[in-house]
Design a protein around this motif. Structure first.
Motif, PDB file in Angstrom:
ATOM      1  N   GLU A 181       0.836  -1.203   0.000  1.00  0.00           N
ATOM      2  CA  GLU A 181       0.000   0.000   0.000  1.00  0.00           C
ATOM      3  C   GLU A 181       0.864   1.243   0.000  1.00  0.00           C
ATOM      4  O   GLU A 181       1.964   1.250   0.564  1.00  0.00           O
ATOM      5  CB  GLU A 181      -0.930   0.022   1.214  1.00  0.00           C
ATOM      6  N   ASP A 182       0.357   2.316  -0.632  1.00  0.00           N
ATOM      7  CA  ASP A 182       1.079   3.581  -0.576  1.00  0.00           C
ATOM      8  C   ASP A 182       0.148   4.694  -0.115  1.00  0.00           C
ATOM      9  O   ASP A 182      -1.080   4.544  -0.074  1.00  0.00           O
ATOM     10  CB  ASP A 182       1.741   3.921  -1.915  1.00  0.00           C
ATOM     11  N   SER A 183       0.765   5.819   0.258  1.00  0.00           N
ATOM     12  CA  SER A 183       0.001   6.938   0.805  1.00  0.00           C
ATOM     13  C   SER A 183       0.772   8.234   0.576  1.00  0.00           C
ATOM     14  O   SER A 183       2.006   8.244   0.530  1.00  0.00           O
ATOM     15  CB  SER A 183      -0.225   6.733   2.312  1.00  0.00           C
ATOM     16  N   ALA A 184       0.031   9.322   0.468  1.00  0.00           N
ATOM     17  CA  ALA A 184       0.659  10.639   0.346  1.00  0.00           C
ATOM     18  C   ALA A 184       0.902  11.276   1.705  1.00  0.00           C
ATOM     19  O   ALA A 184       1.788  12.135   1.846  1.00  0.00           O
ATOM     20  CB  ALA A 184      -0.225  11.566  -0.495  1.00  0.00           C
ATOM     21  N   ASP A 185       0.140  10.836   2.722  1.00  0.00           N
ATOM     22  CA  ASP A 185       0.209  11.513   4.026  1.00  0.00           C
ATOM     23  C   ASP A 185       0.460  10.581   5.200  1.00  0.00           C
ATOM     24  O   ASP A 185       0.389  11.013   6.358  1.00  0.00           O
ATOM     25  CB  ASP A 185      -1.091  12.283   4.264  1.00  0.00           C
ATOM     26  N   ASN A 186       0.730   9.296   4.931  1.00  0.00           N
ATOM     27  CA  ASN A 186       0.956   8.297   5.989  1.00  0.00           C
ATOM     28  C   ASN A 186      -0.297   8.075   6.835  1.00  0.00           C
ATOM     29  O   ASN A 186      -0.214   7.621   7.969  1.00  0.00           O
ATOM     30  CB  ASN A 186       2.132   8.687   6.891  1.00  0.00           C
ATOM     31  N   SER A 187      -1.458   8.381   6.247  1.00  0.00           N
ATOM     32  CA  SER A 187      -2.718   8.196   6.955  1.00  0.00           C
ATOM     33  C   SER A 187      -3.713   7.410   6.110  1.00  0.00           C
ATOM     34  O   SER A 187      -4.249   6.392   6.551  1.00  0.00           O
ATOM     35  CB  SER A 187      -3.309   9.554   7.335  1.00  0.00           C
ATOM     36  N   THR A 188      -3.961   7.872   4.892  1.00  0.00           N
ATOM     37  CA  THR A 188      -4.878   7.202   3.982  1.00  0.00           C
ATOM     38  C   THR A 188      -4.076   6.408   2.954  1.00  0.00           C
ATOM     39  O   THR A 188      -3.322   6.977   2.161  1.00  0.00           O
ATOM     40  CB  THR A 188      -5.770   8.222   3.257  1.00  0.00           C
ATOM     41  N   PHE A 189      -4.255   5.075   2.979  1.00  0.00           N
ATOM     42  CA  PHE A 189      -3.471   4.188   2.121  1.00  0.00           C
ATOM     43  C   PHE A 189      -4.356   3.521   1.070  1.00  0.00           C
ATOM     44  O   PHE A 189      -5.562   3.348   1.275  1.00  0.00           O
ATOM     45  CB  PHE A 189      -2.790   3.098   2.957  1.00  0.00           C
ATOM     46  N   ALA A 190      -3.730   3.128  -0.046  1.00  0.00           N
ATOM     47  CA  ALA A 190      -4.423   2.387  -1.100  1.00  0.00           C
ATOM     48  C   ALA A 190      -3.512   1.267  -1.585  1.00  0.00           C
ATOM     49  O   ALA A 190      -2.279   1.407  -1.607  1.00  0.00           O
ATOM     50  CB  ALA A 190      -4.780   3.309  -2.260  1.00  0.00           C
ATOM     51  N   THR A 191      -4.101   0.146  -1.982  1.00  0.00           N
ATOM     52  CA  THR A 191      -3.342  -1.008  -2.447  1.00  0.00           C
ATOM     53  C   THR A 191      -2.764  -0.751  -3.839  1.00  0.00           C
ATOM     54  O   THR A 191      -3.471  -0.311  -4.746  1.00  0.00           O
ATOM     55  CB  THR A 191      -4.226  -2.261  -2.492  1.00  0.00           C
ATOM     56  N   ILE A 192      -1.457  -1.049  -4.003  1.00  0.00           N
ATOM     57  CA  ILE A 192      -0.811  -0.900  -5.316  1.00  0.00           C
ATOM     58  C   ILE A 192      -0.208  -2.217  -5.808  1.00  0.00           C
ATOM     59  O   ILE A 192       0.314  -2.283  -6.921  1.00  0.00           O
ATOM     60  CB  ILE A 192       0.275   0.191  -5.289  1.00  0.00           C
ATOM     61  N   GLY A 193      -0.284  -3.258  -5.004  1.00  0.00           N
ATOM     62  CA  GLY A 193       0.239  -4.556  -5.433  1.00  0.00           C
ATOM     63  C   GLY A 193      -0.123  -5.646  -4.441  1.00  0.00           C
ATOM     64  O   GLY A 193      -0.254  -5.387  -3.241  1.00  0.00           O
TER      65      GLY A 193
END
Length: 237
Positions: A181-193
């Motif tokens: 998962e990645d995130s722009a703010d270390n709070s809201t994450f989304a799966t990328i792999g």
């Protein structure tokens, strides 16, 4: 100045921690160099060619342990698939530890049996694709429950894709699925792999990630398992 000592190096080969059987590891990366100099030229001209990389592992012979260098080299030689190798120069003491990872094919391996010394093994691997500089997302260690890993701070987003390498050395339970998962703010994450579910130790996998990888990246664990010992490393393209 931060000097490194070779004894700290960690070597993972096809889901095995082979470090305790290896005495030295050498990495070589380069590119073909084609001479394009023509008549009447005042200086030599060149054009860069294909990239290549090699890894040489020298270690001790152990014919019984499946984790040993000889057993892994023999398995790689018999397999038509590529081997996965990860080498962390100073070990994997913490998230963010730097290492090298590659897909490779075994070129040759040699067993030396000197009369007055230990039996040794040398294995030479040729890179299948690029040598990838990775940062540890999950240092080699055991997890006993589902959950979110600590995020690696890449300081900024990147846009050229990348890859994640996983080496799982031990497993008990039904299965564990690791997602990235990645995130722009270390709070809201989304799966990328997402990796193939792990059901046994001694397994490894590399997955590619396309497009943008945001600043923060973490590994998430899910499944029914008692324990899973694994390492994960992130490559940003």
């Amino acid at each position: 100045m931060s000097l490194a000592h070779g004894k700290e190096c960690a070597v993972y080969l096809n889901g095995r921690n082979a470090s305790t059987y290896i005495k030295s590891a050498d990495i070589q990366a380069g590119a073909a160099d084609h001479d394009t100099t023509t008549l009447n030229a005042d200086t030599v001209t060149r054009k860069g060619g294909l990239l290549n990389c090699k890894v040489s592992l020298d270690g001790l012979y152990d014919g019984t342990a499946t984790v040993a260098l000889y057993a892994q080299a023999r398995a790689a030689l018999a397999s038509s698939s590529v081997a996965l190798i990860a080498i962390y120069v100073l070990g994997e003491a913490a998230i963010g530890a730097l290492g090298f990872a590659l897909r490779a094919r075994l070129g040759d391996h040699k067993v030396s049996m000197p009369c007055k010394n230990l039996v040794t093994v040398a294995a030479n691997f040729t890179g299948y694709k690029l040598l990838e500089l990775v940062e540890s997302l999950h240092p080699m260690g055991a997890e006993t429950a589902a959950g979110n890993g600590t995020a690696l701070d890449g300081t900024a987003a990147t846009t050229n894709g990348g890859a994640v390498h996983v080496h799982a050395t031990a497993f008990t339970g039904t299965s564990i699925t690791l997602t990235v998962e990645d995130s722009a703010d270390n709070s809201t994450f989304a799966t990328i792999g997402t990796f193939t579910a792990i059901t046994a130790g001694g397994t490894s996998e590399r997955i590619e990630i396309a497009g943008t990888i945001r600043r923060y990246v973490r590994i998430v664990r899910a499944g029914t398992f008692t324990t899973c010992t694994f390492s994960a490393g992130l490559y940003r393209g």
